[in-house]
Design a protein around this motif. Structure first.
Motif, short mmCIF file in Angstrom:
data_model
loop_
_atom_site.label_atom_id
_atom_site.label_comp_id
_atom_site.label_asym_id
_atom_site.label_seq_id
_atom_site.Cartn_x
_atom_site.Cartn_y
_atom_site.Cartn_z
N GLN A 19 0.93 53.29 28.69
CA GLN A 19 0.68 51.87 28.41
C GLN A 19 1.96 51.09 28.17
O GLN A 19 2.06 49.92 28.56
CB GLN A 19 -0.25 51.74 27.20
N CYS A 20 2.95 51.74 27.55
CA CYS A 20 4.20 51.01 27.27
C CYS A 20 5.20 51.10 28.42
O CYS A 20 6.22 50.41 28.43
CB CYS A 20 4.84 51.51 25.97
N GLY A 21 4.92 51.97 29.40
CA GLY A 21 5.81 52.09 30.56
C GLY A 21 6.77 53.25 30.50
O GLY A 21 7.53 53.47 31.44
N GLU A 22 6.76 54.01 29.39
CA GLU A 22 7.65 55.17 29.31
C GLU A 22 7.31 56.20 30.38
O GLU A 22 8.18 56.92 30.88
CB GLU A 22 7.57 55.81 27.93
N LEU A 23 6.02 56.30 30.73
CA LEU A 23 5.56 57.21 31.77
C LEU A 23 5.05 56.37 32.94
O LEU A 23 4.13 55.58 32.79
CB LEU A 23 4.43 58.10 31.26
N GLN A 24 5.68 56.52 34.10
CA GLN A 24 5.27 55.79 35.30
C GLN A 24 5.19 56.75 36.48
O GLN A 24 5.49 57.94 36.36
CB GLN A 24 6.23 54.63 35.59
N LEU A 25 4.80 56.20 37.61
CA LEU A 25 4.71 56.97 38.84
C LEU A 25 5.90 56.69 39.74
O LEU A 25 6.39 55.56 39.77
CB LEU A 25 3.43 56.60 39.61
N PRO A 26 6.36 57.69 40.51
CA PRO A 26 7.29 57.37 41.59
C PRO A 26 6.56 56.56 42.66
O PRO A 26 5.37 56.77 42.90
CB PRO A 26 7.73 58.74 42.12
#
Length: 636
Positions: A19-26
């Protein structure tokens, strides 16, 4: 030194990171596409405390791999942090949890028949405390409105649009379950005014709620300095639930993350848009229309590595200081965007010349290409030669190499090494700057007996002989229409390969299968002409051809352009025709390859004529590219 760690995350931690953007997708990851039942089953798995499987992430900030990130589907772009982790494996599971367990809990999904749905998920409090069978039904999928109707929408069967109605139905929103404070408050409302629910509430909070809120997802976290090739290997090993990513998709992501290009242009480089420009060229030339993006990247890689090799040799470097010419996956993945931008446009500009060359060889459509891998070599060499590739003497030498590769059947297995050798050897040899004969020509060999086993139109040599019949110096003509079979007339006349002695006649006269279906008994004809032949003996159907306004001499002259003695057809002599046509095809092949054919056919030898000697080799199960020819080494 280890290149990975194995942390574990609670679902709440994982959701917060997303939700905060620390984990995203390539950016190269494919779109979210789980259906309603798979999402519900995932939530049941968590509810039971069963393992859901490992996710895999990559730390950002490395020098080797710089993928362009994008938020997990359902997360907005505004106010996000720079990603610390990119999710390489586990996208569908993580996206399902993000959408079903955060915000309003509405998930855009589909049913088993791929009809679009918008769903919310609820937990049946009582069933969640039951046995395995009851727990299977404890997660309930409902329309996003929270209302279930019956009687064609006239009656409301279930309404959970308010918290009070949820309490009454005993259905807790899944979004509430994973928030300890909200879950406790919801359960207090659930038991209020119903003392008999107190025990259920206490048991639910101490078992189900505590279990799911502490549920941990194991992860493999790759170090930021891991190599591109290692990441590609990871995808080959772990991405088995969907379509395996290829080098094009991985390069799409790394090129999009190129900082120098962004600084230069103010935007990201889009490999897909560049490939679209190549496709525009390909679609103008039907013979090339099936070329894959990975074929194109192999050619670019050879051009880049050959250029670096030549530079190193010119500088007097030796040994390991001299890079190898290569189309291997690791070299494709390591190419820089600058190098790609240098060579890709040159390769694209060469494509019309490649198409013209194939046309002159009487390869008129993509399915007629003997070896797609050999066309990759032709693309590379044509790029290196530029306009000189169309000079008569240069073209003649390239033709010899082409026919040697096709008829010698050299390009059907591992071809990355052969691409490199062709790039190094062919240009100077074709320009007569080198007297060293290219390895492909040296290795090529054709045995006369192979003509007896060429029966499958998927075989490269079969396609090659078919094209070679049309590519003779004397133009090949259709037998009935008195038209040359060339690039212009091929589609118009619906030319295809057909039996000379028709299948029915052969069956009626007990002609062996291998001789009937051999390339020796095949030739290119217009559709109308083949219909005219019917299933009769040539001695019969030639009379019908004579009756179409041409003299017998003219018909014979047209038949002769196919490397056929018409006298055998007029006599209906299959045996005489078969031996004579075989010798004529051998002459064509020797002329095209510039070398002698192995004369291993003895028509009087039972051991040579045994049907087992003419079995077609089993088709490869490898990848398919430009012309549909199996290429087992394509693991890009």
């Amino acid at each position: 030194m280890s290149t990975f760690q194995t942390p574990q995350y609670t679902i709440v931690e994982l959701l917060n990171k997303a939700q905060c953007g620390e984990l995203q997708l390539p950016d190269f990851q494919r779109p979210y596409r789980w259906d309603d039942e798979r999402i519900r089953s995932l939530l049941v798995t968590i509810l039971r405390g069963h393992p859901m499987g490992v996710i895999m992430t990559l730390k950002t900030g490395g020098h080797n791999v710089r993928f362009k990130p994008r938020p997990i589907t359902g997360i907005g772009h505004e106010g996000l942090k720079e990603p610390e982790l990119l999710l390489l494996d586990g996208q569908q599971r993580t996206t399902s949890m993000v959408q079903a367990l955060t915000g309003d809990g509405v998930v855009d999904t589909e049913d088993a028949r791929h009809h679009k749905l918008r769903r919310r998920y609820f937990v049946d409090v009582v069933k969640a405390l039951g046995d395995v069978r009851e727990q299977e039904d404890a997660v309930v999928s409902l329309p996003d409105s929270g209302i279930v109707t019956g009687n064609i929408g006239r009656d409301v069967v279930l309404d959970v649009t308010t918290e009070e109605k949820q309490h009454a139905a005993g259905l807790m929103p899944a979004t509430v379950l994973f928030d300890s404070a909200r879950c406790f408050a919801w359960m207090m409302g659930y038991q209020q005014g119903a003392p008999e629910r107190m025990a259920v509430t206490q048991q639910f909070l101490s078992t189900v709620a505590q279990s799911v809120q502490t549920y941990k997802v194991p992860a493999i976290e790759l170090d930021k300095d891991i190599s591109k090739d290692a990441v590609a290997t990871v995808f080959e090993k772990v991405n088995t639930g969907g379509l395996r990513l290829d080098v094009f998709e991985l390069l799409t992501a790394t090129f999009a993350g190129d900082g120098a290009y962004f600084k230069e242009t103010g935007e990201d480089f889009r490999l897909a848009e560049d490939w679209a420009r190549t496709e525009e060229v390909l679609h103008k030339h039907p013979v090339l229309k099936e070329m894959r993006s990975t074929d194109f990247l192999m050619a670019v890689s050879v051009l880049i590595t050959l250029s670096k090799r030549r530079t190193a040799l010119a500088a007097g470097k030796t040994g390991k200081q001299v890079p190898q010419t290569s189309a291997r996956r690791e070299d494709i993945l390591s190419m820089s965007l600058d190098d790609y931008r240098t060579w890709a446009p040159q390769l694209r500009d060469a494509l019309p010349r490649v198409a013209r060359h194939l046309r002159d060889l009487h390869i008129h459509e993509s399915r007629g290409i003997p070896y797609s891998s050999q066309v990759v070599s032709l693309m590379i060499v044509t790029t290196l030669l530029g306009e000189r590739a169309e000079e008569h003497a240069v073209r003649a030498r390239l033709n010899q190499w082409f026919w040697c590769g096709v008829l010698g059947e050299l390009y059907g297995s591992t071809i990355t090494t052969q691409l490199a050798k062709d790039a190094e050897q062919l240009p100077d040899w074709s320009l007569a700057k080198s007297s060293t004969t290219p390895e492909a020509i040296i290795r090529a060999s054709f045995a006369e007996s192979r003509l007896g086993s060429l029966r499958s139109r998927q075989s490269a040599a079969y396609k090659g002989v078919y094209a070679l019949i049309m590519a003779q110096q004397t133009p090949v003509k259709d037998w009935m229409l008195d038209q040359k079979l060339d690039f212009q007339s091929y589609d118009e006349l619906q030319v295809d390969i057909h039996h000379v002695f028709p299948k029915k006649w052969c069956e009626d006269n007990a002609i062996e299968y291998w001789r009937r279906e051999s390339i020796i008994n095949k030739t290119p004809l217009a559709k109308k002409t083949n219909i005219r032949l019917r299933g009769d003996s040539p001695a019969v159907y030639i009379d019908r051809l004579d009756a179409k306004g041409l003299s017998a001499e003219q018909v014979d002259a047209q038949i002769a352009t196919h490397a056929i003695d018409p006298a055998f057809l007029r006599a209906g002599d299959f045996d005489g025709y078969f031996q004579d046509r075989r010798r004529r095809l051998v002459d064509l092949i020797e002329s095209a390859m510039g070398k002698s054919v192995v004369r291993d056919w003895n028509v009087d030898s039972e051991s040579t004529d045994a049907p087992a000697n003419f079995n077609e080799p089993a088709a490869s199960t490898g990848g398919v590219s430009i012309g549909g020819e199996p290429t087992p080494d394509r693991t890009l």
